[in-house]
Write a protein that holds these residues in place. Structure first.
Motif, PDB file in Angstrom:
ATOM      1  N   THR A  19      15.347  47.726 -36.960  1.00  0.00           N
ATOM      2  CA  THR A  19      14.533  46.905 -36.065  1.00  0.00           C
ATOM      3  C   THR A  19      14.290  47.616 -34.745  1.00  0.00           C
ATOM      4  O   THR A  19      13.177  47.590 -34.208  1.00  0.00           O
ATOM      5  CB  THR A  19      15.206  45.538 -35.830  1.00  0.00           C
ATOM      6  OG1 THR A  19      15.460  44.920 -37.102  1.00  0.00           O
ATOM      7  CG2 THR A  19      14.337  44.628 -34.988  1.00  0.00           C
ATOM      8  N   GLY A  20      15.327  48.270 -34.227  1.00  0.00           N
ATOM      9  CA  GLY A  20      15.178  49.012 -32.977  1.00  0.00           C
ATOM     10  C   GLY A  20      14.149  50.130 -33.093  1.00  0.00           C
ATOM     11  O   GLY A  20      13.322  50.316 -32.193  1.00  0.00           O
ATOM     12  N   LEU A  21      14.183  50.856 -34.193  1.00  0.00           N
ATOM     13  CA  LEU A  21      13.203  51.933 -34.388  1.00  0.00           C
ATOM     14  C   LEU A  21      11.798  51.378 -34.584  1.00  0.00           C
ATOM     15  O   LEU A  21      10.828  51.915 -34.040  1.00  0.00           O
ATOM     16  CB  LEU A  21      13.615  52.822 -35.557  1.00  0.00           C
ATOM     17  CG  LEU A  21      14.884  53.641 -35.318  1.00  0.00           C
ATOM     18  CD1 LEU A  21      15.293  54.371 -36.607  1.00  0.00           C
ATOM     19  CD2 LEU A  21      14.700  54.622 -34.176  1.00  0.00           C
ATOM     20  N   ALA A  64      14.238  47.090 -28.145  1.00  0.00           N
ATOM     21  CA  ALA A  64      14.661  48.211 -28.992  1.00  0.00           C
ATOM     22  C   ALA A  64      15.867  48.913 -28.384  1.00  0.00           C
ATOM     23  O   ALA A  64      16.840  49.212 -29.084  1.00  0.00           O
ATOM     24  CB  ALA A  64      13.508  49.197 -29.175  1.00  0.00           C
ATOM     25  N   ALA A  65      15.824  49.154 -27.097  1.00  0.00           N
ATOM     26  CA  ALA A  65      16.950  49.815 -26.430  1.00  0.00           C
ATOM     27  C   ALA A  65      18.223  48.982 -26.568  1.00  0.00           C
ATOM     28  O   ALA A  65      19.296  49.526 -26.870  1.00  0.00           O
ATOM     29  CB  ALA A  65      16.620  50.063 -24.958  1.00  0.00           C
ATOM     30  N   LEU A  66      18.115  47.676 -26.371  1.00  0.00           N
ATOM     31  CA  LEU A  66      19.284  46.807 -26.523  1.00  0.00           C
ATOM     32  C   LEU A  66      19.851  46.879 -27.941  1.00  0.00           C
ATOM     33  O   LEU A  66      21.074  46.878 -28.134  1.00  0.00           O
ATOM     34  CB  LEU A  66      18.924  45.358 -26.188  1.00  0.00           C
ATOM     35  CG  LEU A  66      18.632  45.042 -24.725  1.00  0.00           C
ATOM     36  CD1 LEU A  66      18.075  43.620 -24.595  1.00  0.00           C
ATOM     37  CD2 LEU A  66      19.870  45.214 -23.869  1.00  0.00           C
ATOM     38  N   ALA A  80      15.567  40.060 -29.636  1.00  0.00           N
ATOM     39  CA  ALA A  80      14.632  40.281 -30.746  1.00  0.00           C
ATOM     40  C   ALA A  80      14.204  38.948 -31.364  1.00  0.00           C
ATOM     41  O   ALA A  80      13.020  38.749 -31.662  1.00  0.00           O
ATOM     42  CB  ALA A  80      15.263  41.189 -31.804  1.00  0.00           C
ATOM     43  N   ALA A  81      15.154  38.034 -31.559  1.00  0.00           N
ATOM     44  CA  ALA A  81      14.795  36.722 -32.112  1.00  0.00           C
ATOM     45  C   ALA A  81      13.795  36.020 -31.200  1.00  0.00           C
ATOM     46  O   ALA A  81      12.787  35.472 -31.670  1.00  0.00           O
ATOM     47  CB  ALA A  81      16.051  35.869 -32.302  1.00  0.00           C
TER      48      ALA A  81
END
Length: 130
Positions: A19-21, A64-66, A80-81
């Motif tokens: 998800t971050g990528l 993304a960083a988190l 993200a949610a």
């Protein structure tokens, strides 16, 4: 730590990386080429569509960083949610705007709507198991 919890954490770790990528890519696209995203912004929001497109790009990069930093992964899952819920109206707008478009465009726009649900659920699992 139980085997079940270890497995849940491994899954959350992989989901956070994926998800971050993905958010890194989408956030970058929002900043480099915001035009396609401008059309997804509901007119009822204050400000310009471009401001929202750029802002969502920064929000995606921050989220993304988190997610990519293990120490902030739980907060990244929550962010993200919230982000995935927040952009959902744009998917509804696309479906509405494309209601008279070709069958292929209608299928794409309608197909995006239920895809938000597993994305939101995955983000919640990341937050829960980080």
């Amino acid at each position: 730590m139980t085997k079940k919890l270890m497995t849940a954490r491994r899954r959350a770790h992989r989901a956070a990386l994926f998800t971050g990528l993905a958010l890194t890519g989408m956030g970058t696209l929002h900043l480099v080429k915001p035009e396609p995203f401008d059309h997804l912004i509901p007119e009822q929001l204050p400000g310009t569509a471009r401001q929202w497109s750029i802002g969502s790009g920064f929000a995606e990069l921050g989220t993304a960083a988190l997610l990519l930093i293990p120490a902030t992964r739980k907060a990244g899952g929550v962010a993200a949610a919230a982000l995935f819920v927040g952009v959902w109206p744009g998917n509804f707008k696309m479906a509405w705007d494309w209601r008279h478009a070709s069958a292929a465009k209608q299928a794409i726009s309608l197909g995006r709507l239920p895809l938000q649900i597993p994305m939101i659920m995955s983000a919640v699992k990341i937050a829960k198991n980080a």
